[in-house]
Design an enzyme around this catalytic site. Structure first.
Site, PDB file in Angstrom:
ATOM      1  N   SER A 277       0.827  -1.195   0.000  1.00 57.62           N
ATOM      2  CA  SER A 277       0.000   0.000   0.000  1.00 57.62           C
ATOM      3  C   SER A 277       0.870   1.259   0.000  1.00 57.62           C
ATOM      4  O   SER A 277       1.698   1.436  -0.898  1.00 57.62           O
ATOM      5  CB  SER A 277      -0.959  -0.059   1.196  1.00 57.62           C
ATOM      6  OG  SER A 277      -1.949   0.922   1.120  1.00 57.62           O
TER       7      SER A 277
ATOM      8  N   ASP B 264      -8.913  -3.805  -6.390  1.00 55.24           N
ATOM      9  CA  ASP B 264      -8.394  -3.203  -5.155  1.00 55.24           C
ATOM     10  C   ASP B 264      -8.928  -1.774  -5.071  1.00 55.24           C
ATOM     11  O   ASP B 264      -8.791  -0.994  -6.010  1.00 55.24           O
ATOM     12  CB  ASP B 264      -6.870  -3.216  -5.233  1.00 55.24           C
ATOM     13  CG  ASP B 264      -6.182  -2.583  -4.035  1.00 55.24           C
ATOM     14  OD1 ASP B 264      -6.864  -2.085  -3.127  1.00 55.24           O
ATOM     15  OD2 ASP B 264      -4.947  -2.574  -4.026  1.00 55.24           O
TER      16      ASP B 264
ATOM     17  N   HIS C 102      -6.883  -6.048  -0.703  1.00 50.23           N
ATOM     18  CA  HIS C 102      -5.813  -5.058  -0.706  1.00 50.23           C
ATOM     19  C   HIS C 102      -4.652  -5.549   0.151  1.00 50.23           C
ATOM     20  O   HIS C 102      -4.837  -5.885   1.321  1.00 50.23           O
ATOM     21  CB  HIS C 102      -6.365  -3.742  -0.151  1.00 50.23           C
ATOM     22  CG  HIS C 102      -5.343  -2.667   0.050  1.00 50.23           C
ATOM     23  ND1 HIS C 102      -4.696  -2.059  -0.996  1.00 50.23           N
ATOM     24  CD2 HIS C 102      -4.883  -2.065   1.185  1.00 50.23           C
ATOM     25  CE1 HIS C 102      -3.870  -1.132  -0.521  1.00 50.23           C
ATOM     26  NE2 HIS C 102      -3.958  -1.123   0.800  1.00 50.23           N
TER      27      HIS C 102
END
Length: 522
Positions: free
Chosen positions: A214, A428, A457
């Site tokens: 991320s 995502d 995710h």
């Protein structure tokens, strides 16, 4: 841009309309040279790290790299040393879970989850970024800010809008009062990237390997831009789009999260005999909407209002791994008027994580300071994404008042990085898939694994053999999937299957035994 540290209420993470400033060049003035002292390793306080045989310590870094002789910060680090023979050693593997603001100290345990013992040849390094967790000083502004029964996210009246603006301004002012100015002024991504290089130097490594999730993928992008000669291998899971840092990225997220929650509504409809929320996607949506209105009039148990329920159901937009628990909680509050499961799942984000999230996002780039632009952009996005738009707007609203000067983001350029493995599920929501395609185009040495139709995710490695074995092969030998021409993935893997209600006892036990947390707050 938030999970995690930011799984939130009725409108949570990021969406699509106003254009954020285009990423521009890094600051022209290079910081003065700094060499950190070596780490004094000792026992870890965390029980999980102790059980994994980790060592812990601190890396000393300047709060301001332009003044290396000035105030210092202590970055908490952990290390699980390589288990392979020294002749097979492949170097240090730095990790980051995302956020920004996520604690990564325990992430040194990821190596044990890589198949075929491919992680055994590395020293796995977890660390808490500056301001986070066990690092010193740690940022905190108002521990009661994300309390129960807050004003409704959707500002249908001027008084609601004013209440949230006052809350956002008060939070920013508390941050200014309670924290060192030198910390607030130096929380940018570029500061953490220089910290990563200081960790490398403190460990005596010429190059690093890096596994980022991320927001951690953005750290990897910027590190590869600023220190390309220091990169050996990188794994980037769920990649941030560097074109949209950070205002537009949040708007883009809002739309993606709304899409994913509707996918989950369709899944709930398939199992109406279990959850009793509706037999079609539309009927489930109508049930949820009625419950949000009901809670706005009378919070369940005096605590669970529409904001808290929105925060909980948003978890289903992040990870399919949460679908069963969130479905149980939603069913209980709707069909039995029982808010206990929602309350148990409600993540009142740690103030430390939230404060650092803002400290990074609000200063990486200048957010609009005119609230009229926010109002217009978010109402436009709300028409597409009613569940999470305003939740996310208020999550970020302290950036209007943030007490530290903003900079300009680095123009990400990966031409000097030889080897990157990227992974992303095509639905995502936290880091929309287009970001992975964009970063692949900027890193000629990158290959991308796509999982078409997946909505989760930042979850590798977590049992998808097609994906995990490719990660293992890459870490073991540097082997990347052959790169295809054009703006596309290089190889595809089916995502993990959607969960089914009432898993067996053995499946439940396996899930509870899984040591990896859900990652990627962004």
């Amino acid at each position: 841009m938030r999970r995690a540290v930011f799984a939130a209420v009725a409108v949570a993470t990021l969406a699509s309309l106003v254009t954020a400033p285009v990423a521009s060049a890094a600051p022209a003035t290079a910081p003065a040279a700094y060499t950190p002292p070596p780490v004094a390793w000792g026992q870890c306080d965390n029980a999980g790290l102790q059980a994994a045989g980790a060592q812990c310590g601190f890396v000393t870094v300047p709060l301001d790299y332009s003044n290396p002789g000035g105030q210092k910060a202590q970055l908490a680090v952990s290390r699980i040393k390589h288990k392979a023979p020294d002749a097979q050693y492949q170097g240090v593997m730095l990790t980051n879970p995302g956020g920004p603001g996520g604690s990564g100290l325990t992430l040194s345990r990821v190596g044990a989850n890589v198949p075929n013992h491919a992680g055994d040849a590395y020293d796995w390094i977890g660390f808490d970024p500056r301001g986070v967790g066990s690092s010193k000083p740690a940022l905190s502004c108002d521990n009661s800010y994300t309390s129960f029964d807050r004003p409704s996210y959707v500002p249908l009246t001027p008084s609601l809008e004013k209440a949230w603006l006052n809350r956002a301004k008060g939070y920013a002012e508390d941050c200014a009062k309670k924290n060192p100015k030198a910390l607030l002024d130096n929380l940018k991504t570029t500061d953490s990237v220089r910290d990563m290089d200081s960790i490398r130097a403190a460990l005596g490594a010429d190059k690093i390997n890096f596994y980022g999730y991320s927001y951690g993928t953005y750290l990897g992008q910027v590190y590869g831009t600023m220190f390309p000669q220091r990169v050996r291998r990188m794994v980037l899971d769920s990649t941030v789009d560097p074109r949209d840092v950070w205002y537009q990225a949040n708007l883009n997220q809002d739309v993606a999260f709304d899409r994913n929650i509707n996918i989950w509504f369709g899944w709930l409809a398939k199992y109406d005999n279990t959850y009793h929320l509706g037999k079609t996607q539309a009927s489930v949506k109508a049930t949820v909407d009625r419950e949000l209105v009901k809670l706005s009039l009378k919070p369940a148990g005096g605590q669970i209002g529409p904001d808290e329920l929105t925060d909980v159901i948003q978890q289903a937009s992040y990870y399919q791994l949460t679908w069963l628990d969130v479905a149980d909680a939603l069913s209980a509050i709707v069909t039995k008027n029982d808010p206990s499961l929602v309350k148990a799942l409600f993540e009142s984000d740690s103030d430390n994580g939230y404060a650092v999230y803002l400290g990074v996002q609000c200063t990486d780039v200048q957010w609009p300071t005119n609230w009229n632009q926010w109002r217009l952009d978010n109402w436009k996005t709300f028409l597409k994404a009613p569940y999470f738009t305003w939740q996310n707007a208020w999550f970020n609203a302290p950036c209007v008042y943030w007490p530290a000067k903003a900079s300009k983001p680095v123009q990400v350029d990966g031409k000097g990085v030889q080897s990157v493995l990227m992974i992303d599920e095509t639905l995502d929501a936290a880091t929309p898939y287009e970001g992975s395609l964009e970063v692949r185009s900027r890193f000629p040495g990158a290959s991308l694994i796509a999982e078409p139709g997946g909505t989760s995710h930042a979850i590798t490695p977590r049992g998808n053999a097609c994906v995990d074995t490719k990660i293992a092969d890459y870490l073991a030998t540097g082997a990347l999937p052959a790169r295809k021409p054009g703006r596309t993935a290089d190889v595809e893997c089916a995502p993990l299957p959607q969960p089914q209600p009432a898993p067996s006892a053995s499946a439940q036990a396996k899930a509870k035994a899984d040591p990896l947390p859900l990652l990627g707050h962004l």
